[in-house]
Write a protein that holds these residues in place. Structure first.
Motif, PDB file in Angstrom:
ATOM      1  N   GLU A   1       1.539  13.899  -2.409  1.00 25.25           N
ATOM      2  CA  GLU A   1       1.034  12.624  -1.899  1.00 25.25           C
ATOM      3  C   GLU A   1       2.102  11.545  -1.867  1.00 25.25           C
ATOM      4  O   GLU A   1       1.815  10.365  -1.702  1.00 25.25           O
ATOM      5  CB  GLU A   1      -0.173  12.172  -2.737  1.00 25.25           C
ATOM      6  N   PHE A   2       3.350  11.951  -2.023  1.00 22.28           N
ATOM      7  CA  PHE A   2       4.429  10.981  -2.051  1.00 22.28           C
ATOM      8  C   PHE A   2       4.675  10.431  -0.647  1.00 22.28           C
ATOM      9  O   PHE A   2       4.809  11.191   0.312  1.00 22.28           O
ATOM     10  CB  PHE A   2       5.698  11.643  -2.594  1.00 22.28           C
ATOM     11  N   ALA A   3       4.718   9.126  -0.550  1.00 22.73           N
ATOM     12  CA  ALA A   3       5.044   8.442   0.709  1.00 22.73           C
ATOM     13  C   ALA A   3       4.405   9.129   1.918  1.00 22.73           C
ATOM     14  O   ALA A   3       5.110   9.626   2.794  1.00 22.73           O
ATOM     15  CB  ALA A   3       6.558   8.359   0.876  1.00 22.73           C
ATOM     16  N   PRO A   4       3.095   9.152   1.963  1.00 23.88           N
ATOM     17  CA  PRO A   4       2.417   9.991   2.959  1.00 23.88           C
ATOM     18  C   PRO A   4       2.709   9.596   4.402  1.00 23.88           C
ATOM     19  O   PRO A   4       2.617  10.434   5.295  1.00 23.88           O
ATOM     20  CB  PRO A   4       0.934   9.794   2.631  1.00 23.88           C
ATOM     21  N   GLU A   5       3.056   8.327   4.619  1.00 21.35           N
ATOM     22  CA  GLU A   5       3.260   7.905   6.004  1.00 21.35           C
ATOM     23  C   GLU A   5       4.720   7.980   6.430  1.00 21.35           C
ATOM     24  O   GLU A   5       5.066   7.624   7.540  1.00 21.35           O
ATOM     25  CB  GLU A   5       2.750   6.473   6.174  1.00 21.35           C
ATOM     26  N   ALA A   6       5.555   8.436   5.516  1.00 22.53           N
ATOM     27  CA  ALA A   6       6.993   8.300   5.785  1.00 22.53           C
ATOM     28  C   ALA A   6       7.655   9.596   6.217  1.00 22.53           C
ATOM     29  O   ALA A   6       7.307  10.679   5.766  1.00 22.53           O
ATOM     30  CB  ALA A   6       7.694   7.774   4.532  1.00 22.53           C
ATOM     31  N   ARG A  42      -0.176  12.085 -10.861  1.00 23.32           N
ATOM     32  CA  ARG A  42      -0.955  11.248  -9.940  1.00 23.32           C
ATOM     33  C   ARG A  42      -0.047  10.657  -8.876  1.00 23.32           C
ATOM     34  O   ARG A  42       1.158  10.588  -9.043  1.00 23.32           O
ATOM     35  CB  ARG A  42      -1.627  10.095 -10.702  1.00 23.32           C
ATOM     36  N   SER A  43      -0.678  10.189  -7.831  1.00 25.11           N
ATOM     37  CA  SER A  43       0.085   9.549  -6.773  1.00 25.11           C
ATOM     38  C   SER A  43       0.519   8.159  -7.230  1.00 25.11           C
ATOM     39  O   SER A  43      -0.103   7.556  -8.116  1.00 25.11           O
ATOM     40  CB  SER A  43      -0.761   9.461  -5.501  1.00 25.11           C
ATOM     41  N   LEU A  44       1.570   7.656  -6.604  1.00 29.62           N
ATOM     42  CA  LEU A  44       2.117   6.359  -7.016  1.00 29.62           C
ATOM     43  C   LEU A  44       1.152   5.205  -6.740  1.00 29.62           C
ATOM     44  O   LEU A  44       1.404   4.071  -7.135  1.00 29.62           O
ATOM     45  CB  LEU A  44       3.460   6.103  -6.314  1.00 29.62           C
ATOM     46  N   ARG A  45       0.071   5.484  -6.043  1.00 28.02           N
ATOM     47  CA  ARG A  45      -0.930   4.439  -5.822  1.00 28.02           C
ATOM     48  C   ARG A  45      -1.836   4.255  -7.026  1.00 28.02           C
ATOM     49  O   ARG A  45      -2.452   3.223  -7.205  1.00 28.02           O
ATOM     50  CB  ARG A  45      -1.816   4.833  -4.641  1.00 28.02           C
ATOM     51  N   GLU A  46      -1.934   5.318  -7.829  1.00 24.96           N
ATOM     52  CA  GLU A  46      -2.910   5.290  -8.928  1.00 24.96           C
ATOM     53  C   GLU A  46      -2.289   4.705 -10.192  1.00 24.96           C
ATOM     54  O   GLU A  46      -2.034   5.404 -11.160  1.00 24.96           O
ATOM     55  CB  GLU A  46      -3.437   6.701  -9.188  1.00 24.96           C
ATOM     56  N   VAL A  47      -2.047   3.408 -10.127  1.00 26.08           N
ATOM     57  CA  VAL A  47      -1.324   2.745 -11.204  1.00 26.08           C
ATOM     58  C   VAL A  47      -2.293   2.153 -12.217  1.00 26.08           C
ATOM     59  O   VAL A  47      -3.213   1.428 -11.847  1.00 26.08           O
ATOM     60  CB  VAL A  47      -0.456   1.613 -10.632  1.00 26.08           C
ATOM     61  N   LEU A  48      -2.076   2.474 -13.480  1.00 25.95           N
ATOM     62  CA  LEU A  48      -2.867   1.821 -14.530  1.00 25.95           C
ATOM     63  C   LEU A  48      -2.168   0.532 -14.945  1.00 25.95           C
ATOM     64  O   LEU A  48      -0.950   0.461 -15.049  1.00 25.95           O
ATOM     65  CB  LEU A  48      -2.981   2.706 -15.768  1.00 25.95           C
TER      66      LEU A  48
END
Ligand SMILES: Cc1ncc(C[n+]2csc(CCOP(=O)(O)OP(=O)(O)O)c2C)c(N)n1
Ligand SMILES: [Mg+2]
Lengths: 554, 162
Positions: free
Chosen positions: A287-292, A545-551
């Motif tokens: 899921e890293f940088a999915p749009e890139a 986890r993906s880099l979007r899922e930040v705690l």
């Protein structure tokens, strides 16, 4: 000439000025030869520390670090140091003593299969079985350690080899048919990358430790400013661009800046330079940088496509490749994207809950940065390392030294020692954890012995803090074996016992004065900061986890 | 999962085999067979390695092998190449079965290289399928012992790996 003398002479010819090590029976001959040399030998108090010191020296200078150890236990003690250097591609030559050739394989006293043990953690290693090959091997070792993707090389020296009589004809070239690192990037690939950059609307540069290894800092900056593109780094890439630069978004990954991570996830192009896309940087690979689209520049072809998909690979030396790219890039303003990232930056700054009554570890790092922004900073491993990475803004290349790949507790202090030996006039600070510092605390003796005035700032939380943090968040606060119980322990007294300077700090208001005092005394200093015990490192992307899922803390 | 035959030219030095096998073990690559021998040059040995994995793994195998200092050249010989294996099979051969075994051996152009009172040693060369087929046929007689060399391989045509 005695082979031992030839070894020392060869080291001199390689420009070696410092060696870190501990002697013993099997390497006595070489130490005898060293007695007459200009090379300064630093007697560490543990071989692991000797290798970390050589590693810190190498990382701070870019030169090859050299460490010596004797056979058997001396050699096995180097293992953690070598593995640490290997994971972070640090150029080292480690020489170990070995039992005489006739005794190899017979379980002789202090025999260990050193080349066997270190095979998977060295770039290459040698057991010298013929004294006539010795000088060729030394020449090759320095060449292999420092070229291509750098790394540690070990030479195992049977005692009788070091006693043999040889001709001193040090080769000026190496001839390795199987080792020819590719330096120049493929022009077609470079062109493709440039086109891709020109087309992209949301480009980001991801700079790794390879930028330092290739001395490509100027080029990275130039590329970033020309495109223009924001720059994020890996932990190892800190310093690839001054972190105070408006285009710098700090380091990404598990404890990276939230805005850096989010920006990467929204980018349409990643220009990765000298990084290996480790799990700690990328989070969930798929899921890293999915749009890139991804451009990956690396000198090691095996890194390309190893962890993440790559659209345009360019194998070669980053510095040369970037120089080519810069010539072709035309500036294109990407207003929307810049506004978007600026918004992320404003919305998600790094922050912690300040407190006037207890010392926050982040506050200590901020103060170190404020008072000594030019210091060389090393770190231990754990929370201390992440706070150091978050709150110390690196200004120049090779300023920030940390064990990224192996994550070796006990690395920071000896590495600081090595960096200080290389730069006696700089302030060198080890941002330490209490657990990690204890793993190589004996090196206080070395620092006092050789007047190496390293400043150790212990963020003492009386815990193996990073492990405790995981237990708190993922194991319902079941703090299994992470409390470091030592009500009587005083790092100040320990430091003083070694003849170093020691300071204990218990109040936030004393932090600044203690640091000033430490920076003023021309001695090794340990400052024991009694910090908040259950402080956590945020932001935090849980493993896998993906880099979007930040705690966050809140 | 794919199967891939790789030819690796290495410097003929002690420890090189250990380095290669250590690499396979450490990175979790699965070796199916490995054959090592000399080449037309005394200073260079040739390893033929059969490895199984997905595309990404096979790519990593080749790249990681290439990183070893003593590895000179790595080539993928999975396609369009001549492959040979040699097997020695000691098969149970009582008088009543001998002619049948000899007949099968002849069909496969295998050779009987040792004859004892109630057993043969048969030598067979060929590609893997042929050797497998022969081994299968021998099973009915009772295989007492078997040794296989592992595959060696060479690209067809005038192209060389060196
Ligand atoms: C040699 C070694 N052993 C164990 C670990 C696992 N580990 C990672 S962080 C950590 C805790 C470090 O404690 P401390 O040095 O006090 O740092 P803090 O996290 O409290 O800042 C441990 C045990 C490691 N990284 N290295
Ligand atoms: Mg701690």
């Amino acid at each position: 000439m005695r082979a031992a003398d030839a070894i020392v002479k060869a080291l001199e010819m390689e420009g070696v000025e410092h060696i870190f090590g501990i002697p013993g029976g099997a390497i006595l001959e070489v130490y005898d030869a060293l007695y007459d040399s200009e090379i300064v030998h630093i007697l560490t108090r543990h071989e692991q520390a000797a290798v970390h010191a050589a590693d810190g020296y190498a990382r701070a200078t870019g030169k090859v670090g050299v460490a010596f150890a004797t056979s058997g236990p001396g050699a096995t003690n180097t293992v953690t140091g070598i593995a640490t250097a290997y994971m972070d591609s640090s150029p080292l030559v480690v020489m170990t003593g070995q039992v005489p050739r006739a005794m190899i394989g017979n379980d002789a006293f202090q025999e260990a299969d050193t080349t066997g043990i270190t095979m998977p953690i060295t770039k290459h290693n040698y057991l010298v079985t013929d004294e006539r090959q010795l000088l060729r091997i030394i020449k090759e070792a320095f060449h292999i350690a420092s070229t291509g993707r750098p790394g540690p090389v070990l030479i195992d020296l049977p005692r009788d080899v070091t006693m043999a009589d040889i001709e001193f004809d040090y080769p000026d070239k190496v001839d390795l048919i199987g080792y020819k690192p590719k330096i120049k990037g493929h022009p077609k690939q470079i062109k493709k990358a440039v086109d891709m950059i020109m087309q992209s609307e949301r480009p980001i540069i991801l700079a790794g430790g390879g930028v330092r290894l290739s001395n490509a800092h100027e080029e990275v900056l130039k590329l970033a400013e020309t495109i223009p593109a924001f720059v994020v780094t890996t932990l190892m890439g800190k310093g690839a661009i001054p972190e105070t630069h408006p285009l710098c978004l700090g380091f990404i990954g598990m404890h990276g800046t939230k805005y850096g991570n989010y920006a990467v996830m929204e980018a349409d192009l990643i220009i990765a330079i000298g990084c290996r896309f480790s799990d700690r940087t990328v989070g969930k690979f798929s899921e890293f940088a999915p749009e890139a689209k991804i451009i990956h520049i690396d000198i090691d072809p095996a890194e390309i496509g190893k962890n993440v998909r790559v659209d345009v690979p360019i194998v070669g030396d980053a510095k040369l490749i970037l120089q080519e790219m810069i010539k072709m890039i035309k500036t294109k303003q990407r207003k929307e994207w810049f506004e978007r990232v600026d918004k992320l930056k404003r919305k998600y700054p790094l922050k912690y809950n300040r407190d006037e009554n207890v010392i926050k570890p982040q506050f200590v790092v901020e103060k170190i940065y404020e008072l000594m922004p030019d210091a060389i900073v090393t770190t231990e491993v754990g929370q201390n390392q992440m706070w150091a990475a978050q709150y110390f803004k690196v200004k120049y290349p090779r300023q920030f030294i940390t064990s990224g790949g192996l994550g070796t507790m006990g690395f920071g202090f000896p590495a600081a020692m090595g960096a200080q030996v290389a730069f006696p006039d700089k302030i060198v600070v080890d941002i330490a954890g209490d657990g990690s510092f204890l793993m190589n605390i004996q090196e206080l003796a070395t620092c006092v012995d050789y007047d190496i005035p390293v400043k150790v700032c212990v963020l003492n939380n009386a815990y193996l803090g990073m492990v405790r943090q995981w237990q708190q968040l993922f194991y319902k606060r079941r703090y299994s074996a992470t409390r470091l119980r030592y009500p009587e322990l005083s790092f100040e007294k320990i430091a003083k016992g070694f003849g170093a300077h020691g300071i204990t700090v218990e109040k936030p208001s004393e932090v600044e004065d203690a640091l000033k005092e430490a920076f003023d005394v021309d001695k090794p200093v340990v400052i024991d900061f009694h910090v908040e015990v259950e402080e956590n490192v945020f932001p935090f992307v849980p493993p896998g986890r993906s880099l979007r899922e930040v705690l966050d803390g809140e | 999962m794919k199967r891939c035959t790789i030819a690796v030219l290495v410097e003929n030095k002690p420890g090189v085999l250990a380095r290669v096998s250590s690499l396979f073990r450490r990175r979790g690559f699965n070796i199916e067979s490995l054959a090592v021998g000399t080449t037309e040059r005394p200073d260079i040995s040739r390893m033929t390695i059969v490895v199984r994995g997905d595309d990404r793994t096979l790519e990593q195998v080749m790249k990681q092998l290439n990183k070893l200092i003593e590895v000179i050249k790595v080539s993928d010989l999975s396609e369009n190449s001549v492959e040979r294996e040699l097997a020695l099979i000691k098969v149970h051969a009582p008088p009543a079965k001998r002619s049948e075994i000899i007949e099968i051996a002849n069909i496969f152009r295998a050779r009987i290289v040792d004859v004892a009172r109630d057993s043969f040693i048969i030598e067979i060369t060929g590609d893997e399928e042929k050797v497998n087929a022969f081994v299968d046929l021998m099973r009915q007689f009772g295989i007492k012992e078997m040794a296989r060399t592992g595959k060696i391989s060479m690209a067809r045509g005038s192209k060389t790996v060196g």
